[in-house]
Design an enzyme around this catalytic site. Structure first.
Site, PDB file in Angstrom:
ATOM      1  N   ILE A 233       0.868  -1.174   0.000  1.00  0.00           N
ATOM      2  CA  ILE A 233       0.000   0.000   0.000  1.00  0.00           C
ATOM      3  C   ILE A 233       0.906   1.225   0.000  1.00  0.00           C
ATOM      4  O   ILE A 233       2.035   1.171   0.467  1.00  0.00           O
ATOM      5  CB  ILE A 233      -0.994   0.014   1.192  1.00  0.00           C
ATOM      6  CG1 ILE A 233      -0.273  -0.111   2.529  1.00  0.00           C
ATOM      7  CG2 ILE A 233      -2.017  -1.090   1.046  1.00  0.00           C
ATOM      8  CD1 ILE A 233      -1.233  -0.088   3.731  1.00  0.00           C
ATOM      9  N   ASP A 234       0.418   2.296  -0.579  1.00  0.00           N
ATOM     10  CA  ASP A 234       1.237   3.491  -0.757  1.00  0.00           C
ATOM     11  C   ASP A 234       1.783   4.007   0.568  1.00  0.00           C
ATOM     12  O   ASP A 234       1.192   3.799   1.632  1.00  0.00           O
ATOM     13  CB  ASP A 234       0.420   4.601  -1.417  1.00  0.00           C
ATOM     14  CG  ASP A 234       0.029   4.274  -2.840  1.00  0.00           C
ATOM     15  OD1 ASP A 234       0.651   3.386  -3.435  1.00  0.00           O
ATOM     16  OD2 ASP A 234      -0.912   4.914  -3.350  1.00  0.00           O
ATOM     17  N   LYS A 235       2.885   4.717   0.468  1.00  0.00           N
ATOM     18  CA  LYS A 235       3.524   5.304   1.650  1.00  0.00           C
ATOM     19  C   LYS A 235       2.521   6.041   2.524  1.00  0.00           C
ATOM     20  O   LYS A 235       2.527   5.897   3.757  1.00  0.00           O
ATOM     21  CB  LYS A 235       4.637   6.261   1.199  1.00  0.00           C
ATOM     22  CG  LYS A 235       5.254   7.088   2.314  1.00  0.00           C
ATOM     23  CD  LYS A 235       6.212   8.125   1.752  1.00  0.00           C
ATOM     24  CE  LYS A 235       6.720   9.046   2.856  1.00  0.00           C
ATOM     25  NZ  LYS A 235       7.592  10.119   2.314  1.00  0.00           N
TER      26      LYS A 235
ATOM     27  N   ARG B 212      -6.880   5.361  -6.247  1.00  0.00           N
ATOM     28  CA  ARG B 212      -6.662   6.795  -6.432  1.00  0.00           C
ATOM     29  C   ARG B 212      -6.985   7.218  -7.863  1.00  0.00           C
ATOM     30  O   ARG B 212      -7.652   8.236  -8.089  1.00  0.00           O
ATOM     31  CB  ARG B 212      -5.213   7.144  -6.072  1.00  0.00           C
ATOM     32  CG  ARG B 212      -4.869   6.850  -4.608  1.00  0.00           C
ATOM     33  CD  ARG B 212      -3.379   6.927  -4.340  1.00  0.00           C
ATOM     34  NE  ARG B 212      -2.870   8.273  -4.547  1.00  0.00           N
ATOM     35  CZ  ARG B 212      -1.572   8.572  -4.505  1.00  0.00           C
ATOM     36  NH1 ARG B 212      -0.670   7.622  -4.310  1.00  0.00           N
ATOM     37  NH2 ARG B 212      -1.180   9.820  -4.682  1.00  0.00           N
TER      38      ARG B 212
END
Length: 341
Positions: A156-158, A262
């Site tokens: 998962i993104d930062k 997103r």
């Protein structure tokens, strides 16, 4: 542009990709053509990396090595690319606090905070989840592929918070990789995210089905692209709450592409609150919020996305597992402020 299915084989330790140039790719530069292959995008091979591989003689055209990234292609050309194995990475153990939701001899489930990068990469060689897991697991980490390292099967993104599972053994890594490759279509896997978005969808629920690939100009971004240039991406969503200027959406992933939620929510006109990459044009929406909600948005400093639910069949024991994560403090504050109106 169409292309044949990728072929992968052992080529002296390298991974080989093979493509046949379609009619509509006539005249394309070699480096650009390769940079737009979905398989190479998925393998995180940038155009600059591909250019370097061409100059190293690792690309062949019609069976002969070619060293010119600007070489023009003709229909029917067979292009092969041999990607050498990565240099052995040696992430160091780092004492980074982790919120461990579950752990046994085979795997570990983490509730990731915002700001923590999952895997070491250029610009983030230290301070990652992998560094933390090496320290946390110690001798219990038998590792993957004969190396004592955690097996990352999804990311998962930062700046996205929430749940992810990591393998500690080869057996777990093999099973979890199969689960995530299947995307829950025939095997047991559930991934649900809570997303705070600008605007309110005019329906209670829906499905977004597109193809995603690299943005033509801004290569760090993903975008909805034609089928020939991208990977299938499917997101199911339902409206949870309507706040007028904003809403809360629950998303369930059927595929797991980079930045999928997103990009998809921005694609339907409802980008994530706080997403400076895909929702920059919606910053003025904050001015329409009451002061408490506006302050909560300004305090975020990240996209308002949380991996709230993770369920899967344990790859070794066969046990059905389901985990839930409460909203982190910043998103809980945002929810409270939006509910107040």
């Amino acid at each position: 542009m169409s292309f044949e299915d990728m072929q992968q084989m052992d080529a002296g330790g390298a991974t080989r990709f093979a493509f046949t140039v379609a009619e509509d790719a006539a005249g394309a530069r070699l480096d650009r053509y390769l940079a737009e292959r979905p398989e190479l995008v998925e393998a995180h091979l940038s155009r600059s990396r591909l250019k370097a591989l061409i100059e190293e003689g690792r690309v062949a055209l019609r069976g002969a090595a070619v060293f010119d990234p600007a070489k023009k292609l003709a229909p029917g050309d067979m292009v092969t690319l041999d990607v050498p194995p990565p240099e052995p990475a040696e992430p160091q153990a780092e004492d980074i606090a982790l919120n461990v939701v579950f752990e046994d001899a085979h795997l570990i489930v983490i509730d990731k905070p915002a700001g923590l990068v999952v895997h070491p990469a250029s610009g983030h060689e230290t301070g990652t989840l992998v560094n933390a897991l090496i320290a946390h697991c110690g001798d219990s980490l038998s590792g993957v592929g004969g190396v004592k390292k955690p097996g990352i099967v999804h990311r998962i993104d930062k700046d996205t918070t929430g749940l992810l599972v990591v393998a500690k053994t080869d057996a777990a890594h093999h099973g979890l990789s199969a689960l995530f490759a299947d995307h829950g279509r025939t095997l047991s896997l559930t991934r649900e995210y809570l997303a705070f978005v600008w605007g309110v969808p005019d329906r209670a629920h829906g499905t977004i089905e597109t193809h995603l690939g690299r943005h033509n100009i801004q290569r760090e971004k993903m975008a909805v692209v034609p089928e020939a240039r991208g990977r299938e991406a499917i997101t199911h969503w339902e409206k949870v709450a309507d706040f007028g200027v904003a809403s809360l959406i629950r998303c369930q992933l059927e595929t797991g592409r980079t930045h999928q939620i997103r990009v998809h929510l921005a694609h339907i006109g409802h980008p994530l609150i706080g997403d400076s990459t895909y929702g920059a044009g919606f910053k003025t929406k904050a001015a329409k919020l009451p002061e408490p909600a506006r302050a909560a948005v300004e305090a975020l400093g990240r996209q308002a996305l949380h991996a709230a639910t993770l369920g899967f069949e344990h790859p070794v024991t066969g046990e059905e597992m389901m985990f839930e994560s409460e909203l982190p403090e910043d998103l809980a504050a945002l929810l409270a402020a939006l509910e107040e109106g």
